[in-house]
Design a protein around this motif. Structure first.
Motif, PDB file in Angstrom:
ATOM      1  N   GLN A  96       0.860  -1.177   0.000  1.00  0.00           N
ATOM      2  CA  GLN A  96       0.000   0.000   0.000  1.00  0.00           C
ATOM      3  C   GLN A  96       0.901   1.234   0.000  1.00  0.00           C
ATOM      4  N   ARG A  98       1.243   5.544  -0.096  1.00  0.00           N
ATOM      5  CA  ARG A  98       0.585   6.841   0.092  1.00  0.00           C
ATOM      6  C   ARG A  98       1.619   7.949  -0.058  1.00  0.00           C
ATOM      7  N   TYR A 336     -13.278  -3.449   3.914  1.00  0.00           N
ATOM      8  CA  TYR A 336     -11.940  -3.996   3.650  1.00  0.00           C
ATOM      9  C   TYR A 336     -12.007  -4.793   2.351  1.00  0.00           C
ATOM     10  N   THR A 365      -2.915   7.925  -3.062  1.00  0.00           N
ATOM     11  CA  THR A 365      -2.639   6.565  -2.607  1.00  0.00           C
ATOM     12  C   THR A 365      -2.734   5.625  -3.796  1.00  0.00           C
ATOM     13  N   HIS A 367      -3.326   1.453  -4.307  1.00  0.00           N
ATOM     14  CA  HIS A 367      -3.548   0.093  -3.826  1.00  0.00           C
ATOM     15  C   HIS A 367      -3.557  -0.800  -5.062  1.00  0.00           C
ATOM     16  N   THR A 371      -3.827  -6.062  -3.529  1.00  0.00           N
ATOM     17  CA  THR A 371      -3.257  -5.566  -2.282  1.00  0.00           C
ATOM     18  C   THR A 371      -4.386  -5.134  -1.356  1.00  0.00           C
ATOM     19  N   HIS A 373      -6.723  -3.335   1.410  1.00  0.00           N
ATOM     20  CA  HIS A 373      -6.822  -1.973   1.917  1.00  0.00           C
ATOM     21  C   HIS A 373      -8.211  -1.771   2.511  1.00  0.00           C
ATOM     22  N   TYR A 426       1.492   2.050   6.234  1.00  0.00           N
ATOM     23  CA  TYR A 426       0.991   0.750   6.704  1.00  0.00           C
ATOM     24  C   TYR A 426       0.597   0.790   8.179  1.00  0.00           C
ATOM     25  N   TRP A 429      -3.047   0.727   9.914  1.00  0.00           N
ATOM     26  CA  TRP A 429      -3.817  -0.497  10.158  1.00  0.00           C
ATOM     27  C   TRP A 429      -3.240  -1.315  11.330  1.00  0.00           C
TER      28      TRP A 429
END
Length: 445
Positions: A96, A98, A336, A365, A367, A371, A373, A426, A429
């Motif tokens: 991920q 960003r 999710y 971002t 993803h 992947t 997220h 990351y 999360w």
């Protein structure tokens, strides 16, 4: 700044005709290419599709201009800066990703216009085979002077995030502000004027054009309405440039320049269905869930560039506008998720509901394919215990997504050079905790 007065033709994909009011009657009557055009103009066709495409997908416009675009010196290669189609600069990265807001150079330190301010963030595919996309950022502080840009590889969908941009095209002028978008289709020459520090996003597609998505069971109305797309009215300048006018051509992922002694914006009249256009995102008619569960983000698609596979897009442009949330017994924020598509998100203004912190206007971002997220810990906990009642969602906010069936490669600039990558992303999360209770039983009503 003197406010530019917008003059537009309305509708998406229609056959338009327009002539500069300074030259009434400049559009030929009854045929496209008469032996002698009115006012001694040259007729030139711009084709956006193969000649033999079915009528619904055939795209072309006739331009009636003071001098034809063929009159220029040979193209020579020029420095591409951070614009690239090299998807093998660095090793693949499935994480991920960003980015913090991308830095806009100060005009006191360096003059940067739209072209020199283009930076490729990620992409996939190949311009030579006409199958792929690129995602770019533009950060600039000065207008293009005696320079124009022409993309031979594909279409540009431009999303301003900070600062207005005045785009001069062969078809006329468009003022595009944040919360508006514009599309400059393949082969159209344009120049960008800015009025200070300016930033935005660009989605480039090669091999397809953007179109409105099919509505299916939604019916005849909803999402982006064709009449809200605006095309510029004809405007020309008959101007010679003794020092030379530079035409920059993006061709097979590289930049080339040629010189000519006159302005390319010398089209007095035009007609056709292959035009630049703009759209105000406030005009989007939102479709949403009114019972339970969370609808897929495809209901927010503004424009799509279709692939050869039915139902699969090379790229979709999706927005998340202000709307009402009313679903019962439902975790309302985005769920999710792992997706066979790649999802690049940008933020024009406000705060995105699933990540109130960290995801900022002017950043982004990515993803990638499959992947995982979804919302951060704070969003999950708050939304899991919220009293569900009708509420406004995303007021004062406009987030968007470039979604693609391509597996995206990130450029060296995106991963290293720009120095805007948030390597702690990351961690949003990490605080997620277990709520599992093996002794749980349904409550008795």
């Amino acid at each position: 700044m003197t406010k530019y007065r917008d003059e537009y033709l309305s509708g998406f994909g229609n056959e338009f005709s327009s002539e500069d009011p300074r030259c009434p009657g400049s559009l030929p009557e009854g045929q496209n290419n008469p032996q002698v055009c009115p006012y001694g103009l040259y007729a030139e066709q711009l084709s956006g599709s193969a000649f033999t495409c079915p009528r619904p997908t055939n795209k072309r416009s006739w331009l009636y201009r003071i001098l034809p675009s063929v009159r220029h010196k040979p193209y020579t290669a020029m420095h591409c800066g951070n614009l690239t189609e090299n998807w093998d600069e660095v090793e693949p990265d499935p994480n991920q990703l960003r980015w913090m807001p991308f830095t806009i150079p100060k005009s006191s330190e360096k003059k940067v216009d739209f072209v020199t301010g283009l930076h490729t963030l990620c992409g996939a595919g190949d311009t030579k085979s006409r199958n792929g996309i690129g995602i770019h950022m533009f950060t600039c502080n000065t207008s293009m002077v005696d320079r124009c840009f022409n993309n031979s590889d594909g279409d540009f969908l431009i999303v301003p995030q900070q600062g207005e941009i005045l785009i001069t095209t062969e078809f006329g002028k468009m003022m595009v502000e944040p919360n508006e978008i514009c599309v400059i289709q393949q082969g159209m020459r344009f120049s960008v004027n800015v009025f200070g520090e300016t930033r935005g996003y660009v989605l480039e597609v090669y091999g397809a054009h953007f179109e409105l998505p099919d509505l299916g069971p939604i019916g005849a109305n909803g999402l982006a309405n064709p009449r809200d797309f605006l095309t510029p009215v004809a405007w020309y300048e008959d101007r010679e440039v003794a020092t030379g006018y530079t035409v920059i051509n993006k061709y097979q992922g590289k930049l080339f320049s040629s010189q000519q002694v006159f302005s390319p914006f010398n089209v007095v009249a035009w007609h056709g269905n292959y035009t630049p256009y703009k759209y105000n995102l406030d005009n989007f008619m939102v479709i949403n869930c009114v019972a339970f569960d969370h609808a897929d983000p495809s209901i927010f698609t503004v424009l799509t560039a279709k692939s050869s596979r039915p139902g699969v897009a090379m790229a979709d442009f999706v927005i998340f506008p202000p709307r009402w949330g009313v679903a019962d017994h439902t975790f309302r924020p985005p769920y999710y998720h792992r997706n066979c598509m790649s999802e690049f998100m940008g933020l024009i203004k406000g705060h995105y509901e699933a990540k109130e912190e960290g995801f900022q206007p002017g950043g982004g971002t990515l993803h990638s394919t499959m992947t995982p997220h979804g919302p951060d810990r704070d969003c999950f906990e708050k939304s899991s215990t919220a009293l569900l009642k009708p509420e406004r969602v995303a007021d004062g906010t406009m987030a968007f997504m470039f979604e693609s069936s391509f597996s995206m490669a990130v450029t060296k600039w995106g991963l290293e050079t720009c120095q805007r990558l948030d390597k702690s992303y990351y961690q949003c999360w990490e605080p997620l905790r277990k709520h599992f209770d093996p002794n749980w039983r349904p409550s008795k009503q």
